[in-house]
Design a protein around this motif. Structure first.
Motif, PDB file in Angstrom:
ATOM      1  N   ILE A   1       6.264  67.070  -9.929  1.00 11.46           N
ATOM      2  CA  ILE A   1       6.803  68.257 -10.603  1.00 11.46           C
ATOM      3  C   ILE A   1       5.861  69.432 -10.383  1.00 11.46           C
ATOM      4  CG2 ILE A   1       7.446  69.248 -12.846  1.00 11.46           C
ATOM      5  CD1 ILE A   1       8.158  66.351 -13.727  1.00 11.46           C
ATOM      6  N   GLN A   2       4.593  69.168 -10.572  1.00 13.47           N
ATOM      7  CA  GLN A   2       3.618  70.257 -10.413  1.00 13.47           C
ATOM      8  C   GLN A   2       3.597  70.807  -8.991  1.00 13.47           C
ATOM      9  OE1 GLN A   2       0.220  68.266 -12.067  1.00 13.47           O
ATOM     10  NE2 GLN A   2       0.429  69.329 -14.050  1.00 13.47           N
ATOM     11  N   GLY A   3       3.903  69.959  -8.034  1.00 12.66           N
ATOM     12  CA  GLY A   3       3.946  70.424  -6.652  1.00 12.66           C
ATOM     13  C   GLY A   3       5.275  71.008  -6.240  1.00 12.66           C
ATOM     14  N   SER A   4       6.120  71.275  -7.236  1.00 13.46           N
ATOM     15  CA  SER A   4       7.454  71.800  -6.948  1.00 13.46           C
ATOM     16  C   SER A   4       8.221  70.911  -5.984  1.00 13.46           C
ATOM     17  CB  SER A   4       7.392  73.230  -6.383  1.00 13.46           C
ATOM     18  OG  SER A   4       6.929  74.118  -7.369  1.00 13.46           O
ATOM     19  N   GLY A   5       8.001  69.609  -6.088  1.00 12.26           N
ATOM     20  CA  GLY A   5       8.803  68.677  -5.296  1.00 12.26           C
ATOM     21  C   GLY A   5      10.274  68.832  -5.627  1.00 12.26           C
ATOM     22  N   ILE A   6      11.095  68.451  -4.651  1.00 13.10           N
ATOM     23  CA  ILE A   6      12.547  68.540  -4.884  1.00 13.10           C
ATOM     24  C   ILE A   6      12.934  67.737  -6.131  1.00 13.10           C
ATOM     25  CG2 ILE A   6      14.804  68.007  -3.903  1.00 13.10           C
ATOM     26  CD1 ILE A   6      13.391  70.074  -2.225  1.00 13.10           C
ATOM     27  N   THR A   7      13.735  68.330  -6.998  1.00 11.03           N
ATOM     28  CA  THR A   7      14.299  67.579  -8.126  1.00 11.03           C
ATOM     29  C   THR A   7      15.718  67.140  -7.794  1.00 11.03           C
ATOM     30  OG1 THR A   7      12.982  68.817  -9.710  1.00 11.03           O
ATOM     31  CG2 THR A   7      14.920  67.691 -10.560  1.00 11.03           C
TER      32      THR A   7
ATOM     33  N   GLY B   1      10.926  69.297   1.338  1.00 12.00           N
ATOM     34  CA  GLY B   1       9.720  68.882   0.616  1.00 12.00           C
ATOM     35  C   GLY B   1       9.562  69.498  -0.748  1.00 12.00           C
ATOM     36  N   SER B   2       9.909  70.773  -0.872  1.00 10.45           N
ATOM     37  CA  SER B   2       9.723  71.407  -2.175  1.00 10.45           C
ATOM     38  C   SER B   2      10.732  72.528  -2.325  1.00 10.45           C
ATOM     39  CB  SER B   2       8.300  71.940  -2.305  1.00 10.45           C
ATOM     40  OG  SER B   2       8.104  72.970  -1.347  1.00 10.45           O
ATOM     41  N   ALA B   3      10.773  73.073  -3.536  1.00  8.19           N
ATOM     42  CA  ALA B   3      11.788  74.082  -3.837  1.00  8.19           C
ATOM     43  C   ALA B   3      11.407  74.827  -5.094  1.00  8.19           C
ATOM     44  CB  ALA B   3      13.149  73.398  -4.031  1.00  8.19           C
TER      45      ALA B   3
ATOM     46  N   ASN C   1      13.702  73.870 -10.074  1.00  7.87           N
ATOM     47  CA  ASN C   1      12.407  73.738 -10.753  1.00  7.87           C
ATOM     48  C   ASN C   1      12.024  74.943 -11.607  1.00  7.87           C
ATOM     49  OD1 ASN C   1      12.066  71.192  -9.587  1.00  7.87           O
ATOM     50  ND2 ASN C   1      11.174  72.056  -7.717  1.00  7.87           N
TER      51      ASN C   1
ATOM     52  N   LEU D   1       4.920  61.262 -11.069  1.00 12.01           N
ATOM     53  CA  LEU D   1       6.032  62.151 -11.386  1.00 12.01           C
ATOM     54  C   LEU D   1       5.527  63.540 -11.766  1.00 12.01           C
ATOM     55  CD1 LEU D   1       9.043  62.545 -11.681  1.00 12.01           C
ATOM     56  CD2 LEU D   1       8.914  61.562 -13.980  1.00 12.01           C
ATOM     57  N   ILE D   2       4.465  63.572 -12.571  1.00 17.11           N
ATOM     58  CA  ILE D   2       3.886  64.870 -12.947  1.00 17.11           C
ATOM     59  C   ILE D   2       3.382  65.606 -11.711  1.00 17.11           C
ATOM     60  CG2 ILE D   2       1.934  65.946 -14.153  1.00 17.11           C
ATOM     61  CD1 ILE D   2       2.377  63.829 -16.390  1.00 17.11           C
TER      62      ILE D   2
END
Lengths: 427, 427, 427, 427
Positions: free
Chosen positions: A73-79, B31-33, B61, A69-70
Motif C-alpha cells: 500500500i505504501q508503495g502505491s502498488g496496484i489495488t 506495478g503501481s498507480a 489508491n 500488505l502495508i
C-alpha cells in the motif's frame, strides 16, 4: 467523525438486513484479532475455532502478511487491476506454480474468477458444460457449493435452495450416506451404465472430499477414487470443490492429495489469500482450458491485495515440509480430545479429518446449547450438518498448542455441563 | 524469493487461463498507480480512462483511504469477519446511513452479499422471487448483470450466455431499442396487461438506468419512471442494478436520483469500497426484507478492509455538495470534447451521461483500433456495446482537469489518425 | 344395462373433474349430430358454429366417411396398429401425397405422433432442437399451442401456464400487437441481429398464421414471409402450427398457401381425420427428418379409424377445386354479416379470415352474454381472445347456405338484444 | 381411387418420417385382425403377443364392441364432442363408476385429457404441482411415462430424453435396482427426511407398479406401500401410472389392487377404450380436484367412439369375477412356459407379473434375434428393458388357450434355435 460508541449495535438492528447470520449467535462487536484470538470492543478475548469458516487457516492478521500488505500500500502498488498483468499477480502465480502445482505434478492453469467460492464453482460448472457439450452435473447429498443459482442447484440444503426450480443437477448419495453396508458408488456406477436410468450423461461430477457444511463427512479415498474413475470412463469432468477443505485444512495443501486421481478442475477460495481477503481461483487442466477471452468475467476477478498476502502464505507455509507436520500434530490433538468428549455424549460420533474435525452430538438443539455455552466461556465455535448437529472445530492451522488445548478444554466443559443439565431436565 | 524480473510475462502465458481478457489489449505488467495514473514496471505512465471498469471512481489508491487502511492493519483490526459485527462495519453503516440513505429518504436496509456485483444481483433476484412467490423476471436487451447463472439469465450478451438453457427471464426491449419513434414501455405495458401475452406475472423488473456494458445507453427518466410505475401496478419489485452507474458515476450517488421513483432493491458494488477492494451491497426496502437468517450466505459477505475505505469514501466525497459539482464540471468537459470528436466520425453518436459517456463509432473494428492507438500513446480506454463499437470513457471522477484534457486529446488524435488511415485504405 | 335416463346429468356432477369446460356453457346432454346440426337427448336441434373447435370442418358424421368406417369395422380392418404398416395408412398416405403434398410442391414426410395437436407440437419443438443443436424457441404473444409442458411453454395464456417455471421460449409480439403503426418483425429482426439482445439463437420460430384461441388475429402475408425469411437467415426452423387454421379452415388446405414461404415443419390435427376422430401429423421437410427410429414415440401414434375417414376427406374435398370455391363463398357471406353486426357494437372489429372469422366486441362479459343468448336460441358459438372478447364463428366448411344464414341471423339478433339490454341497464 | 396394390410399401419409404419404429421389425402391411390374430394383406396370420403394446387387452375388434360402435355410427351418435355432455359419455362414466370405482372404494373423479397416456401424465404432474405449490417430482430409474416434455422429464430412457435439459424431476432407484440386498426405499426415506439431501420437497411421487418399457420389473407390494406412505407423510401426491399395467393387465383392473394404498392420482390409457381407440383418463381424488374450468384442456379430451367401446368393455369383462379368473389362468400358463424357457438361457430371469411377463435373456442382441425368428414363424413379440434384453409377452387377456400355447411354443422354439446357433457360432 461523530460515530456512536464502538459497542453500540443499534445500527445493525436498524439498518442491516435480516439475512445476517453469525452475528446473532456471537452478538458482540469485534474490534481486533491476531492469530487464533478475536477481541471485542470491550477488550474481551475469544479463542477462534471458527476461523472465518476456514478462511483463516493461518490465523488472523499474520504479521508477515500484514507487513507485506502495508508495504504494498505504501508503495502505491496496484489495488484494483481487473485481470491486467500486475507485479503482485506475477509474483503470486510464480510462487503458486513453484511451491504448489509443480511439486504435485499438476499442470493446471489458474483462472481468477470473482473472489468468492461460488463464483469459481459457477465458472467450473460452466466450463465443464462447454467442454463436454452436456448439461447435467452429478452432485451429492449434503454437498455445499454456494448460493448463486448455478452453484445452488448443486447445493443440498433445502433452507438455501428455498424451493426454487433449480435445474441441471442429478443428486446422488455421498459416501456413507446409507451406512457402512452400502457403497453409494454402486448406485452412481449403475445409473451411469444404465441407458434408462434417467441420469443424463453428466458434464461433470462435483464433490467435496470432506463436506464442510454438510457435517464434516469425509469420504474414503477409495470412494473418491472410484468416483473419479467413473467420471473419466463416462467422459465427465471431475471437479473437486476444495473451497473449505483445501489450503491445508485437511493436512496437505489439497484435500485429495494421497488419493490416486487428478481432478480436471479444482476450486479454491476461503484461505487462498492466507489473510482472509476475498480471493478465488479455479485450477483448470490445460486440456480443459477452452475458454474464449473474458468468456467468464467479472470486475473483481483477481484481488491484488489478496495476491500479495497469498504469495506470502505460499512462501511461508508451503515451501517446506515443517508446516504440514505441525498441522498433523494439531489434528492428532483434536482427535484425541474429541474421542474423550465423544464418550460423554451417547450416540455421538467423530467426524472429519485433519484440522476439519468435529463431533456429531445427534441433536442440533444440544449442539447449539454447547456453542452458546462455549461463547460465554470465550470460545467461538459453530455447528454444521443437516440438523446443525455437528460441533465443528475449524481452528487456525497455526494455533498455538496451549491455545488449542485451552479451547478444547472449554468445549469439553461445555459438553459436560450440557450433559449434566440434560440429565437434570430429564429427571 | 528468487522471482523472475517484474516485466517477465511468461508465467501468464504458461499458467493463466485463456479466460483472461483485458491483459490481452493492455499487454504490459503494471506495478503501481495513483489517482488517474497507472504505471507499468518499466516506469511508463498511463492515463486511466477505464478506472477498474468504474470500480475506481475515486481513482487509484486515494491517500486518505490508504492511510486509514494502513492504520487498520497496524492496529490489528479485523480483516475477515464473516458477517459478525465489527467496529469497521459499524462505522461504515453509520456513515452510509447518515450521508447517503437518510438525506435521500431511503429507508433501505443493507445486505452484504459476496463482494461482487453478481452476488448481489443473485440475492436481489432470489429475494424478489421469495417475496412475490413468482418466478419470472423482466430484464432488458443489452442488459449486463453478471455471469453467475441467475444473473446470467438476465444478461443479454450471447457471448457470455454461451448457449446455456437459461430460465426465468423474459427479455424486453430497453428504452430506445427500436429508435426514437417507438416507446418500448408500450410493449411492456401491453404484455403485462394482456393475460395471454405469454409474459408470466413478474417477480421483478431488473434494469440499469445507464447500460454500462451494453453500450452506454442511458434511459430517459420518463421511461424509467413508467417502468417503475408498471412494476408497482403489477406487483413486481423494481430492482435497479447500480453496480456500474452508481456511486457517483452519473453525477449523483445513485443513478436514479432526480427520477420520481424508489426502487425496492438497489444493487451496489464496483466503486462502493472507494478503493477498488471487492465489496457489494444490496439495499433492501424494509418491507421486502423477508430473509431468514443466513438464507443467502457466503464466506466473504462483507469485507472488512473494504468497509474501512468505503467509510472514508462516504465521508470524504459525500458529506457535502462540492464533489457532485466537480463531477458535473468534468462531465461537461467530456461532453464538449466528445461532441467535437463526433464530427470526425461519420454516423457516430454520443452515448451515456455524467462520467459514463462515450462515442458510438458504429464499427467495433474501428473502435478497437482507436483503443490500441490510445494505449500506444499512454491512454487506457475500452469499448463496450453489442459490437464493441462504443468508446467508453470511465475516467476517475476525481481526475485532475489537465489529466482529463490530456487524455481526451490523446483520444481525439487517435480518432483523427484512424480516420486518416481509413481514408487512405479506402483510396 | 340399467343406465339412468339419457338426460340425467348427475354422473357428471358426481364424477367428472372440475377441469371440464364447454359443458358448463352448453349444459345439456347431446345425443346425435349430422352436418352442421347437433341434437340433445330431448331432440332439440342446435346449429353448430363451434364445430369441435374446428375439428369438424366437414361437419358431423359425413355420410361417406360413416360408410367407409362401418365397412372397415365390418371387414375387421385394423383398429389399433401402433405404427405398423396397415392398408388404411397406406391408402391415406397415398392420397394425402397425391392430393395435398404433391400439387403444392411440398416434399415433406409425414410423422404420426400421438393423435393430438400438442403431441405434434412437442415433436416439432424436439426435432427443431435436435436438428439445430439449439435450445431456444421464438413464440408469439397470444399464441396457443397446447398444454403439455413443451407446448405450454410456447402458449401465451397465463390461465393455462399456471405460473409454472416454463423454459426454452422467447416471447415476441405477434403481427399487429402494438397497432398498425409498428411492425413487430422489426423487433424480431433487431433482436436476432443484436448479439447482446438476450435472444439466444433460436432452434425454431413457431407461429400460427391466424391465432385461433388468441382472438382470431390474422397475420399479414408480408409479416409471415418476413418472419420466415428471418428464420432462414438465422438458421432457425420455421414451424407453422396449422392445427386450427389448417385443413381448409382459411379457405385453402394450408393456412399459408399463397404466401411465399415453405415451412420446415407443419403441424396438423383437429380436422385432419375429417370426422372428428383424434389424429395428428407433423409434416417434416426431408432435410429435417433426422429422427432415429421411435425416438419420439407413443402408443396411439396413428389412429387407423382416423386414417380411413381422413382418406375419404382428402378424396372427397381436395381432389378438385369445387370445395375451395364453396368455402370462399361461405366465408364471404360470414364477412358480410359480420360487417353488418359490427355496426351494432361500438368499437367492435372484424377478426380472422376465411371460415375462421369473428367479431371482437371489446368486452368478454358482453361476448359471453351473446353466446348464452345464442345457445337459448339454438346456436352453439364460443368466444376466444385474451379476454374472451371475440365471438368466434367456426361453422363447418360444408354448412348449407340456409343453415349458415339461420345461424348468423340468431347471432345478429342476440347481439341486437344484448345492445338493447345494455342501453336499458345504462339508462 | 386408383391406389397402389395393398402390399406396396413404397409410400412408407417415400413419405413416412424416419421416426417410425415397430414397422421396421414387422415389415409387412397388415390388413385385418380379430382377437389375438393379425393378418397381413397377403393373408398370412400372426399370433399377436404385442397387442398394441397392451392397448388391446381384450384383443382386436371385439365383436360386441364392433357391434356397439357400428350402431352408434349408424344412429348418427356424436363422434366429436369436445368435453360436452354426451349420451355415450354419460353411459361410460356411469358404468365405470358402478363396476370399477365403487366396488373398489375409490371416490375418484374422472378427468378426460387428450387421448394419450402422456397427456394424462402431464395433467397429473401439473395438478400435483398446483395442489401442493411445489415443483419437484420424484420419479424412478427405468420409468417410462411418455415423450411430451413434462412426462419426458420423468422418463428414464436416454434415447428418448435426447440430452434435453429436462427439469423438475429427482430420479431415484426403483425397487430392486441395486439387487435384493438393498431396499431402495431407504434412500428415498433418508433423502426426504434429510433437509440437506438436495431433494426438494416433492409435489408428487410418480411410479409404475410394473415397469412396462423398463423391462417388466415388478415392484413388491411392500415397497410400493412404503413409498405411498412416505409420500403421504411428506405431503406429496402419489401418482400411479397405470397406463400399461392397468385395465386388467396384471390380473385385476388396477395394478395396485391388493396393496394397502390409495393413489391420489391414477393415470389410465392404452386399453381403457377396450378396442384400441385413443382414450386417456386421469382419476383424481376429489380433494385433489382443484382444477379451474378448462385449466388443462385440448380438443380431443374425450373420444366419443372410445366411450362407446369402453362402456362395453367395462360391462362385458368387469361386471363379474369370471374374467379375472380367466386372466389368472392364462398368466399361470405363461409363467410355467417361461420357467421352462428360462432353463434354456444361461443367466436369464423371469420378469413381471400377471399377463405382463417376460424373460430377461441378458443380451439385447439375442432378444432381437429371437423376436425376428418368432416373426418368421408367425408370432409378433417385442422386447423391452434398458438394453432391449427382455422378451415381453403382452398377449391379449382374452386369448384362447390353444392360441396362447401355440404362441408360447413358437417362442420356445425360437429360443432353442437361437441357443443352438449361438453354440455353433461359439464353436
Amino acid at each position: 467523525m461523530n460515530l456512536p460508541p464502538p459497542g453500540d449495535k443499534s445500527i445493525f438492528q436498524r439498518r442491516e438486513s435480516e439475512a445476517r447470520g453469525y452475528c446473532r449467535r456471537f452478538d458482540v462487536v469485534f474490534g481486533s484479532a491476531s492469530g487464533a484470538l478475536l477481541r471485542d470492543v470491550r477488550g474481551r478475548e475469544y479463542i477462534d475455532f471458527l476461523a472465518g469458516c476456514a478462511a483463516l487457516n493461518y490465523g488472523h492478521n499474520d504479521p508477515d502478511m500484514s507487513t507485506a500488505l502495508i508495504e504494498h500500500i505504501q508503495g502505491s502498488g496496484i489495488t484494483m487491476g481487473l485481470d491486467l498483468h500486475t507485479e503482485a499477480k506475477q509474483a503470486f502465480m510464480t510462487q503458486f506454480e513453484r511451491h504448489i502445482l509443480a511439486p504435485r505434478g499438476l499442470p493446471h492453469r489458474m483462472q481468477f474468477t470473482g473472489p468468492t467460492g461460488t463464483n469459481a464453482v459457477e465458472a467450473a460448472l460452466k466450463l465443464a458444460r462447454k467442454v463436454t457439450g452436456r448439461h447435467n452435473v452429478v452432485a451429492f447429498t449434503n454437498g455445499y457449493h454456494g448460493v448463486t443459482l448455478g452453484s445452488l442447484a448443486a447445493t443440498g440444503s433445502r433452507y438455501h435452495r428455498m424451493g426454487a426450480p433449480l435445474a441441471g443437477v442429478t443428486r446422488l448419495p455421498y459416501d456413507g450416506y446409507l451406512g457402512a453396508g452400502f457403497d453409494t458408488a454402486d448406485l452412481l456406477e449403475r445409473m451411469l451404465d444404465d441407458p434408462s436410468s434417467g441420469l443424463d450423461a453428466p458434464a461433470a461430477i462435483l464433490l467435496e472430499t470432506v463436506q464442510g457444511e454438510g457435517g464434516l463427512t469425509a469420504a474414503t479415498p477409495a470412494w473418491v477414487e472410484r468416483v473419479a474413475s467413473l467420471a473419466r470412463r463416462h467422459g465427465a469432468l471431475l471437479i473437486v470443490d476444495d473451497v473449505q477443505a483445501g489450503c491445508g485444512r485437511t493436512g496437505r495443501f489439497f484435500s485429495f492429495e494421497g488419493m490416486d486421481l487428478q481432478p480436471d478442475l479444482i476450486v479454491l477460495s476461503k484461505s487462498l489469500s492466507g489473510y482472509g481477503l476475498p480471493l478465488a481461483m479455479l485450477l483448470v487442466h490445460p486440456e480443459r482450458d477452452q475458454w474464449r477471452p473474458a468468456e467468464h468475467n467479472g470486475t473483481f476477478r483477481g484481488n491484488t491485495h489478496a495476491f500479495v498476502t497469498a504469495r506470502v502464505a505460499v512462501e511461508k507455509f508451503w515451501s517446506g515440509p515443517v508446516f504440514q507436520m505441525e498441522v498433523a500434530r494439531r489434528a492428532q490433538i483434536v482427535t484425541q480430545h474429541l474421542e474423550r468428549m465423544a464418550r460423554r455424549v451417547h450416540g455421538s460420533r467423530l467426524k472429519g479429518r485433519g484440522m476439519m474435525q468435529g463431533l456429531d452430538v445427534v441433536s442440533g438443539e444440544l449442539a447449539g446449547q454447547i456453542c452458546d455455552r462455549c461463547f460465554e466461556q470465550g470460545l467461538i465455535l459453530e455447528t454444521s450438518g443437516a440438523h446443525d448437529q455437528v460441533l465443528k472445530i475449524l481452528a487456525p492451522l497455526t494455533i498455538g498448542l496451549d491455545t488449542l488445548e485451552r479451547g478444547l478444554a472449554i468445549l469439553d466443559q461445555a459438553i459436560a455441563a450440557s450433559m449434566v443439565l440434560g440429565l437434570r431436565q430429564a429427571a
